[in-house]
Write an enzyme that holds these catalytic residues in place. Structure first.
Site, mmCIF file in Angstrom:
data_model
loop_
_atom_site.group_PDB
_atom_site.id
_atom_site.type_symbol
_atom_site.label_atom_id
_atom_site.label_comp_id
_atom_site.label_asym_id
_atom_site.label_seq_id
_atom_site.Cartn_x
_atom_site.Cartn_y
_atom_site.Cartn_z
ATOM 1 C CD GLU A 165 37.420 1.458 36.477
ATOM 2 O OE1 GLU A 165 36.606 0.642 36.992
ATOM 3 O OE2 GLU A 165 37.854 1.345 35.325
ATOM 4 N NE ARG B 177 27.141 2.163 34.175
ATOM 5 C CZ ARG B 177 28.041 1.773 33.293
ATOM 6 N NH1 ARG B 177 29.058 2.565 32.988
ATOM 7 N NH2 ARG B 177 27.960 0.595 32.711
ATOM 8 C CG HIS C 267 34.307 2.978 35.689
ATOM 9 N ND1 HIS C 267 34.995 3.517 34.635
ATOM 10 C CD2 HIS C 267 34.126 1.670 35.355
ATOM 11 C CE1 HIS C 267 35.207 2.591 33.712
ATOM 12 N NE2 HIS C 267 34.703 1.473 34.130
ATOM 13 C CG ASP D 289 39.237 -4.605 32.029
ATOM 14 O OD1 ASP D 289 38.196 -4.828 31.390
ATOM 15 O OD2 ASP D 289 39.241 -4.189 33.219
HETATM 16 O O1 TA6 Z 1 36.293 -1.000 34.674
HETATM 17 C C1 TA6 Z 1 36.667 -1.575 33.456
HETATM 18 C C2 TA6 Z 1 35.414 -2.104 32.769
HETATM 19 O O2 TA6 Z 1 34.780 -3.066 33.569
HETATM 20 C C3 TA6 Z 1 35.819 -2.656 31.410
HETATM 21 O O3 TA6 Z 1 35.763 -4.054 31.393
HETATM 22 C C4 TA6 Z 1 34.802 -1.999 30.460
HETATM 23 O O4 TA6 Z 1 33.633 -2.767 30.397
HETATM 24 C C5 TA6 Z 1 34.603 -0.666 31.177
HETATM 25 O O5 TA6 Z 1 34.482 -1.031 32.544
HETATM 26 C C6 TA6 Z 1 33.502 0.211 30.644
HETATM 27 O O6 TA6 Z 1 32.282 -0.338 30.913
HETATM 28 P P1 TA6 Z 1 30.961 0.477 30.429
HETATM 29 O O7 TA6 Z 1 29.845 -0.363 30.914
HETATM 30 O O8 TA6 Z 1 31.014 1.831 31.078
HETATM 31 O O9 TA6 Z 1 31.099 0.597 28.930
#
Ligand code: TA6
Length: 302
Positions: free
Chosen positions: A274, A101, A171, A215
């Site tokens: 996601e 990303r 995501h 989460d």
């Molecule tokens: O998918 C949920 C997650 O893993 C959360 O734990 C939080 O870290 C979120 O992703 C966002 O992560 P980022 O790295 O995009 O801030």
């Protein structure tokens, strides 16, 4: 190639798809066809927003504070987590959710589908840093079809001699009226890892509702999920293929404030559902084989 003028000459579609430099070193594809509008950042192969024209509100949420900068992840849209999900299993210094990303992706094709949807295909551009973290011969391609529905396919090819294992996720941040009012259906009876309760393994009972930071990684589920949103008077259907995990996330107020890029109360207007392959569900891709994770999103008025 990331020069908007050259991209428009080679891949632009008059009246439907054009490229612009949205910030220094950041090119965005803008799609506006009869069915929908969308913005896609070439860095990260990242759908930033999508609004079917039948909907007043976008279906994919982008933070008002989302930063567009080289090598920086974007808050909102559809971040591509690849070739691992969450923290790297061994290297704590590697980026969370993989590197896909935050690296450039190249446009390889565009077109108009018979359905009237607009298609764009992007390929991840490896570099010295990514090869150091991921020393496998592989190709990662994302195909995006923007129309009344949003279809995304994340394709992994193993070009090497040995199998490798990937974790991955689309995501996606969905736009909702208010996190306290929505329900997510489709996960009843599913086992999940609760990341806000020491990773305890639990079983979902009924719909997923929200009253605080949530989460969860739901495992071994291929189910279609639905976000029911009484405030925006719509449901969002999330169909998937090639994905055995579904991650549900809201940061709630305190974590959102700490992260600092959700905007005022932005956390109330989004929920992440996601489509993934994570934890127990990571995918082994044999040498010479292909794995595809695909989703289709549809918004329906209640
Ligand atoms: O998918 C949920 C997650 O893993 C959360 O734990 C939080 O870290 C979120 O992703 C966002 O992560 P980022 O790295 O995009 O801030």
């Amino acid at each position: 190639m990331h020069d908007p003028q050259t991209l428009n000459e080679r891949f632009g579609i008059a009246g439907k798809l054009s490229f612009r430099e949205a910030a220094a070193g950041i090119v965005v594809a803008e799609i506006d066809n009869a069915q929908a509008v969308a913005s896609i950042c070439l860095q990260g192969g990242h759908v930033m927003s999508w609004r079917p024209k039948s909907q007043a509100e976008p279906v994919v949420w982008l933070s008002p504070l989302a930063k567009l900068a080289p090598s920086k992840s974007i808050r909102g849209g559809v971040p591509v987590c690849w070739p691992w999900f969450g923290p790297h299993a061994k290297e704590s210094g590697y980026p969370g959710h993989g590197f896909a990303r935050t690296v450039p992706w190249n446009v390889t094709a565009t077109g108009s589908a018979e359905s009237g949807a607009t298609r764009i295909v992007l390929e991840l551009e490896p570099n010295e840093q990514t090869r150091a973290m991921w020393p496998h011969e592989s190709r990662c391609v994302i195909e995006i079809l923007v129309g009344e529905t949003l279809k995304i396919s994340l394709v992994t090819d193993n070009l090497g001699e040995d199998a490798f294992v990937i974790g991955e996720a689309l995501h996606t941040y969905f736009r909702i009226g208010d996190i306290a009012d929505v329900r997510v259906l489709g996960l009843d009876g599913c086992a999940f890892v609760d990341k806000v309760d020491d990773g305890k393994r639990k079983t979902q009972e009924g719909a997923v509702t929200f009253d605080g930071e949530t989460d969860r990684v739901y495992l071994d589920t291929t189910a279609e999920c639905t976000i029911e949103d009484p405030r925006l008077k719509r449901r969002i259907r999330i169909a998937k293929d090639g994905s055995a995990s579904t991650v549900i996330w809201t940061p709630w107020a305190e974590k959102a404030d700490k992260m600092g890029d959700f905007g005022p109360d932005g956390w109330r207007a989004m929920v992440c559902v996601e489509s993934a392959n994570a934890l127990d569900d990571v995918v082994k891709v044999p040498a010479g084989e292909r794995h595809t994770l695909a989703v289709e999103y549809r918004a329906e008025t209640l």
